[in-house]
Structure formats: C-alpha cells, structure tokens
Design an enzyme around this catalytic site. Structure first.
Site, PDB file in Angstrom:
ATOM      1  CG  HIS A   1      -1.446   1.337   1.397  1.00 54.92           C
ATOM      2  ND1 HIS A   1      -2.578   1.895   0.638  1.00 54.92           N
ATOM      3  CD2 HIS A   1      -1.282   2.321   2.278  1.00 54.92           C
ATOM      4  CE1 HIS A   1      -3.128   2.945   1.120  1.00 54.92           C
ATOM      5  NE2 HIS A   1      -2.280   3.297   2.168  1.00 54.92           N
TER       6      HIS A   1
ATOM      7  CG  HIS B   1       0.493   6.657   0.476  1.00 58.35           C
ATOM      8  ND1 HIS B   1      -0.389   7.630   0.599  1.00 58.35           N
ATOM      9  CD2 HIS B   1       0.170   5.792   1.246  1.00 58.35           C
ATOM     10  CE1 HIS B   1      -1.114   7.223   1.532  1.00 58.35           C
ATOM     11  NE2 HIS B   1      -1.116   5.897   1.914  1.00 58.35           N
TER      12      HIS B   1
ATOM     13  CD  GLU C   1      -4.395   6.491   2.759  1.00 59.54           C
ATOM     14  OE1 GLU C   1      -4.832   5.329   1.847  1.00 59.54           O
ATOM     15  OE2 GLU C   1      -3.531   6.334   3.468  1.00 59.54           O
TER      16      GLU C   1
ATOM     17  CB  SER D   1      -2.700  -0.349  -2.892  1.00 66.28           C
ATOM     18  OG  SER D   1      -3.543   0.398  -1.525  1.00 66.28           O
TER      19      SER D   1
HETATM   20 CO    CO Z   1      -2.411   5.072   3.201  1.00 64.25          CO
END
Ligand code: CO
Ligand code: PHE
Length: 296
Positions: free
Chosen positions: A135, A140, A183, A202
């Site tokens: 993730h 990110h 997010e 993700s």
């Molecule tokens: Co995150």
C-alpha cells in the site's frame, strides 16, 4: 538501528481489530524478506498494474515507471530515495506499523514519508485493514514525485501539527480531508474520472468499484463539505470526491484552517452516503449493497 525491526500489526481481539502504534524509525531489512514476501509483491504489482491502465491518473502510472519498480523483487527504499531526493526532495523512512498522529504529521511536515517495512501475508492478498509495504510503496509513493502533490503532503503535515494543538475535533476534520483526498481521491482528467487516492490505487476491488459501480456517489471536491463527512474504514467508500487538479487541492487548503475548525465545530457531521443540495454531483449513487452500520 541494526536490530531486526518488529512487525507491528493490528491486534485481533474479541472486540475486533485494534490498532497498535509505534514510533520507531527502522532500516529496511531487505535481506530478510522471504521468497514468499517477494512473490506477494510481484503478484500484487502485476495484477494492480494491469487494473490501473485507463483507471489511474496519468501521473500515478508515469511515476510508477520513473521509480523503476518491477515485479521481480520488493524495491529497496534506498533506490527509490535516490529518485525522490533529486526530484521533490522527499525521503522514505522505514517504520514498523502505524504511527501516532503527531509523529506522522511531523514526518510529513519535514518531507519524510513513513513506509511500513513488512508486506502482507499471502492470505491477506485481497484485503488488509492496515497499511503495509505494498500500500505504501505502490499507492502513496508515485505521487510524491509530483511537485504540487509533494507540496500538498508537506502542507498537510504542517496543518496536522497545528490541528493536533487545537484539539480532537480539528483532528477529526483534518483526517477526513486526508481520507477523501490522499487515500480515496478521484481526479477529473481529459479522458474522464481517474484514481489518485492511494487506498484505491493499492486495492483491486476498489479500483474497479470507485469508477464503474453505480452504488457510490461521485461528488466535486468541496473543502468544508469533506471535513464534515464521515467515512468507511471496513467497506468501499459510499462517496468519492473529485478534484480538477492537484493545484485545486493546494489552492483550497492554503487558507488558515483555525476559523474553519471553529465554524465546523458548530455544524453536524454528514453521513458517508448523503448527497446534499449544494453538491456538484458527477454521479448520484444508487446505494446498492451499502452496509447500514455506523460510519466512522
Ligand atoms: Co495510506
Ligand atoms: N491550511 C491548513 C491550516 O492552516 C494546513 C493544510 C494545508 C491542511 C494543506 C491540509 C492540507 O491548517
């Protein structure tokens, strides 16, 4: 600094999954990854790369390529840091799990992005409730190469330090902003809506759901509206917010939030799935399949 770092995961209790916090900054113990760990990375990487074509924002895809991440092996933070340092000056640091809020904000405010050193287990391939290496790196890190987004992340960190001093309600408001942008954000590009939020990038299921399902709302970005909106942590989002550009994010979040927190303290929170009269609605969700238990 050289001892084997710990793998700090959520605790599974009879009350459900409970987050555990840790502040340590650790060296990535790259040589201790097992063949199974590398296979988990490659399975997730290959699968997600295919799904993101035509779904993720072009910067996400281009920047993933610029880092030279491959499915062969878990990337080394040092290699990624060489690329980051010479473009936006960000630095990845290894962490053992979730950080306390203030520690997290302080890293961001100093252009350090915390990356969980460990990767999920094979049985968690499709779903894990907490951030892991996949993730963090795949979701990110790509946008940290985008100069505007890189600045937004730092500004968010500084804003977090400030909100932390103001109080709990300010933190709730600010966390919602992170959730619905960093997010779970969508962006309107020339060829349609695209994903930039890392929690979606993700996730196999949510990558498809957020764009193609009729269930969720897709609503134009609106700072105060977002800061009032509850969210989901254990199901797909009921609402996604759409930005026009990263510059829009930057511009909208430039003003001092102190008076905004004071104003919002007097207004009620909005349930995750509600659509309001003033919303710029791209898609009014059908709500099909929504869980009706409480939003966070
Ligand atoms: Co995150
Ligand atoms: N402008 C915000 C404040 O004064 C800081 C901030 C910037 C928060 C960018 C989030 C994102 O608190």
């Amino acid at each position: 600094m050289n001892a084997q770092p710990r793998r700090v995961e959520h605790l599974q209790t009879d009350k459900g999954s409970v987050p555990v916090y840790t502040t340590a900054v650790v060296e990535q113990p790259w040589s201790t990854y097992t063949p199974e760990d590398h296979t988990t990375w490659s399975t997730l990487f290959e699968r997600q790369q295919k799904i993101l074509v035509g779904r993720a924002a072009r910067e996400v895809i281009e920047n993933q390529r610029k880092f030279g991440m491959t499915p062969q092996a878990i990337p080394k933070f040092d290699d990624l840091n060489r690329v980051l340092k010479q473009t936006t000056g960000w630095e990845l640091i290894g962490v053992e799990g979730l950080l306390p809020e203030l520690t997290f904000f302080d890293h961001l405010a100093n252009r350090r992005f915390p990356v969980t050193w460990w990767i999920r287990k094979p049985e968690q391939i499709d779903y894990i409730s907490e951030p892991d290496l996949f993730h963090d790196l795949f979701g990110h890190v790509p946008l940290l190469l985008n100069p505007v987004f890189a600045d937004y992340m730092q500004a968010y960190g500084k804003g977090g330090v400030k909100a932390h001093a103001i109080g709990a309600q300010a933190l709730v408001n600010l966390t919602r902003l992170y959730w619905y942008t960093v997010e779970f954000g969508l962006i309107k590009q020339d060829d349609g809506l695209r994903i930039y939020g890392s929690g979606i990038v993700s996730s196999k299921g949510e990558s498809i759901h957020c764009l193609e399902s009729a269930a969720p709302n897709r609503i134009g970005f609106d700072l105060k509206r977002i800061m009032r909106t509850r969210y989901r942590i254990d199901t797909y989002q009921k609402t996604y917010f759409v930005i026009d550009s990263y510059a829009e994010l930057m511009r909208a979040t430039e003003p001092d939030f102190t008076p905004i927190y004071a104003e919002l303290a007097r207004s009620e929170s909005i349930p995750a799935g509600d659509v309001l009269p003033g919303d710029h609605v791209f898609h009014h969700g059908t709500g099909e399949g929504w869980a009706d238990n409480a939003d966070v």
